[in-house]
Design an enzyme around this catalytic site. Sequence first.
Site, PDB file in Angstrom:
ATOM      1  N   CYS A 118      28.237  35.366  53.291  1.00  0.00           N
ATOM      2  CA  CYS A 118      29.367  35.805  52.463  1.00  0.00           C
ATOM      3  C   CYS A 118      29.968  34.669  51.647  1.00  0.00           C
ATOM      4  CB  CYS A 118      30.472  36.392  53.349  1.00  0.00           C
ATOM      5  SG  CYS A 118      29.979  37.805  54.353  1.00  0.00           S
ATOM      6  N   ALA A 141      30.752  31.847  49.051  1.00  0.00           N
ATOM      7  CA  ALA A 141      30.371  31.724  47.632  1.00  0.00           C
ATOM      8  C   ALA A 141      31.481  31.039  46.869  1.00  0.00           C
ATOM      9  CB  ALA A 141      30.098  33.097  47.027  1.00  0.00           C
ATOM     10  N   TYR A 147      29.347  33.420  37.079  1.00  0.00           N
ATOM     11  CA  TYR A 147      29.320  33.906  38.457  1.00  0.00           C
ATOM     12  C   TYR A 147      28.164  34.895  38.647  1.00  0.00           C
ATOM     13  CZ  TYR A 147      30.776  36.491  42.648  1.00  0.00           C
ATOM     14  OH  TYR A 147      30.801  37.103  43.872  1.00  0.00           O
TER      15      TYR A 147
END
Length: 320
Positions: free
Chosen positions: A70, A72, A142
């Site tokens: 998860c 990031a 992103y």
Amino acid sequence: MKKRRVLVTGASGFVGEAVIFRLLLDGKFTPIAAMRASTRLNGLCPVVPFDLCRPESMPVLSSVDVVIHCAARVHVMNETAIDSLSAFRQANVEGTVWLARQAASCGVKRFVFISSIKVNGESTGRGALFRADDEPAPLDPYGISKCEAEVALRRIGAKTGMEVVVIRPPLVYGPGVKANFLVMMRWLDRGLPLPFGMLDNRRSLVSLGNLADLIVTCIEHPAAANQTFLVSDGEDLSTSQLLLHMARAMDKLAILLPVPTVLLKLLGSAFGKSSAIDRLCGSLQVDIGPTQKMLGWQPPLSAEKAFRETADYYLEKYKK
């Protein structure tokens, strides 16, 4: 029966912490929280230090069965990096590759990667749906970094035999949500008139509870191996409907002024807020049919209940 040991990176974050609590609730797993900072998870499960941008901080994975990644570098509204794409790549691509290679070398069976719907793109036409097998079309740093990480993970999986599962959520909301969703709740709480009464777009959202449920499903489900899944609550809403639902959950009155979309976009352009207005006015819908069929999965939480849980958290935290 031996419990599967599941390492969750970014365990102090919004999604990661929810996954840890869900694993603890299930009782079938031994979660290991990998994170940079101490949180309320200390004492509830094993905790190991982890920094996505420092490969020397990678935890030992020799006793881990599954990794849920998860952690990031997330999309930020006020970017400060001079080269934002390089900054995103360092964390989301290079850091993910370091972790995945170590996981594969240690015999980790499955690597569940929390990606983003931004890999598909930023918007869909009204009535159109993003699908997991669409050609990727990320537009911002992103989204590009998440797409590149997916490609790298699949290569590692193909070379090593480690099963890779990719999940691409749209906007995630729930207790503890921040960023634009929190701003929206503050608008409603203050009773501010909002110029969104004429919006007839459609957006897919996913509650934190529904996302965590799918992630946990993907730990063991045999059909999840080497697949990509889209996820949502299964109840797409317009921005106007979202505001009305959230206001109702907060026991507030949403004052939505009937301002034409074209005028909103002109005002957004004039004040340098075109991207924000485009997100509010545009549609982004995902097709979760294949996810449901392949995994036999249904979102366990209705949007109404998820909005109420989000509102209750907001009122408890910010209105004491």
